[in-house]
Design an enzyme around this catalytic site. Sequence first.
Site, PDB file in Angstrom:
ATOM      1  N   ARG A  43      17.106 -18.506   9.586  1.00 33.48           N
ATOM      2  CA  ARG A  43      18.297 -19.072   8.947  1.00 33.48           C
ATOM      3  C   ARG A  43      19.519 -18.156   9.005  1.00 33.48           C
ATOM      4  NH1 ARG A  43      16.785 -21.652   3.322  1.00 33.48           N
ATOM      5  NH2 ARG A  43      16.113 -19.522   3.066  1.00 33.48           N
ATOM      6  N   GLU A 215      -8.061   1.520   1.956  1.00 33.17           N
ATOM      7  CA  GLU A 215      -6.643   1.825   2.192  1.00 33.17           C
ATOM      8  C   GLU A 215      -6.170   2.796   1.118  1.00 33.17           C
ATOM      9  OE1 GLU A 215      -4.182  -1.495   3.963  1.00 33.17           O
ATOM     10  OE2 GLU A 215      -5.327  -2.510   2.405  1.00 33.17           O
ATOM     11  N   HIS A 239     -10.105 -10.168   7.820  1.00 31.12           N
ATOM     12  CA  HIS A 239     -10.426  -8.952   8.572  1.00 31.12           C
ATOM     13  C   HIS A 239     -11.887  -8.508   8.420  1.00 31.12           C
ATOM     14  CE1 HIS A 239      -6.206  -9.092   8.807  1.00 31.12           C
ATOM     15  NE2 HIS A 239      -5.908  -8.406   7.724  1.00 31.12           N
ATOM     16  N   LYS A 329      -7.381  -1.127  -2.267  1.00 32.63           N
ATOM     17  CA  LYS A 329      -6.129  -0.373  -2.165  1.00 32.63           C
ATOM     18  C   LYS A 329      -6.268   0.873  -3.043  1.00 32.63           C
ATOM     19  CE  LYS A 329      -3.422  -3.755  -0.270  1.00 32.63           C
ATOM     20  NZ  LYS A 329      -3.116  -3.649   1.149  1.00 32.63           N
TER      21      LYS A 329
END
Length: 483
Positions: A43, A215, A239, A329
């Site tokens: 846009r 992670e 994943h 995480k």
Amino acid sequence: MAHTMVIFGASGDLTSRKLIPALYRQFQRDRLPKPSRIVGVSRSVFTSEEWRQQLAESTAKFVKGDFDAEVWNAFAQNIYYLPGDIGNEADFHKLAAFLQEIEEGKATDRVYYLSTMPQLYAAAIEQMGKAGLNIDDFGHRRVVIEKPFGTDLATARSLNESIHKTFREDQIYRIDHYLGKETVQNILVLRFGNTIFEPLWNRNYIEHVQITVAEEVKVGRRGDYYDKAGVLRDMFQNHIFQLMMVTAMEAPVRYTGEFVRDEKVKVLQAVRPYRGSDFAEFGVRGQYHGYTKEEGVPADSQTETFAALKLYIDNWRWRGVPFYLRSGKAMSCRSSQIVIQFREPPHMLFGEQKSYRPEANRLVIQIQPAEGVQIYFQSKVPDSDMRLRLSELDFRFDSSGKEPPDAYQRLLLDAMLGDPGLFARSDEVEQSWRIIDPIITAWKSPAAPALNIYEPGLWGPTQCSEWMQGQGRTWFDICPILP
Ligand code: BG6
């Protein structure tokens, strides 16, 4: 054959961070079809020249040492930008005319890359159909769809149905960037390009399998998205299941897209559904301390940022072998690995009376960041009586210390050349939701295991280690040593 890649959602982060750097690198290596054009659509209003300028800067930043101004200029000549709104049918007709103009009426293959907000996928595809962008009588027409593909089985199924009104399944490329990783593809080579592993790759020799994607990062600025998704949707449904499928699948008849995908989906079909108390006993949930203070996250959020699951694959090869899957995480380090834990020798001759109890063999496949494979085995301590020690054969994927190619390089090229093997098929995506959905639902109900808070920088909640110990096993918490 000439090629055009149209990127919808072109002003987004993915385009500048991943897609353009990947295409640039493939151009630099002379691997792209000639000519290859890129058309960005979103846009924001700017000209092709302005977009090229922005991309030159971002690409230089992301490809680092690989940036060469001369190569970039040659590559950028074929980059165009067209402002357009997915809600506006006229913009799609404009795009169709624009593509015909730049392709100079010559037969050209096209990839339409949907890098928009997922809520817009169905609408974008419908508009493409109305403007005839799907018609493939003058070159192939393929559509690449970013994750997440749905948020549960019902939405994934309805998205599949609506896409199938415009594109055939063989035109649809659902991306999972884990399949673009060199080390994930190497699992297939390790298993099916050698004879020494496959005879042992089954319930007779393997005691259990661990798949970890840890992670170090927290949710950062993605709190709003992440809080609705949680780790099961964000990492497991896609994943981690991909890693499980390539680890557990049977050898395909040939290494071609459909044969590989046929075997992969059979793994998911064989996953034993959770029943009754399994929902509480076969998993551990966690949330890192401080998550509820992240931007976009409600103060009372119960979303998991860590999960561990135990799954069984009920088929001839794997019956009775637990697959432990975990991801989170804010963990100790970035480390994705698959551990194949073999059984103990049937009769141990050595080390019985000594304090050291020999460990059984282990194969560790390091997906990232220290890409490689290690085999652990027993050997004799030199100049000892029959004392044993665990020794290691260590293979590093690339000893030059260079980072492996980004997963998008391979995947974009495969989509352009029409090789779907590393993309998810509709039945695969639906089957993965069929496994995850009931767990997500149960984990939101009173049957849910407790949400354990863990300190950032650990291997998830301590309850997860205890849970594993309770089953007579231990997690292999490996922070890889980088070269
Ligand atoms: C994405 C997830 O799909 O994969 C992220 O949305 C996650 O939350 C990322 O960080 C992990 O990818 P990689 O390649 O860094 O392991």
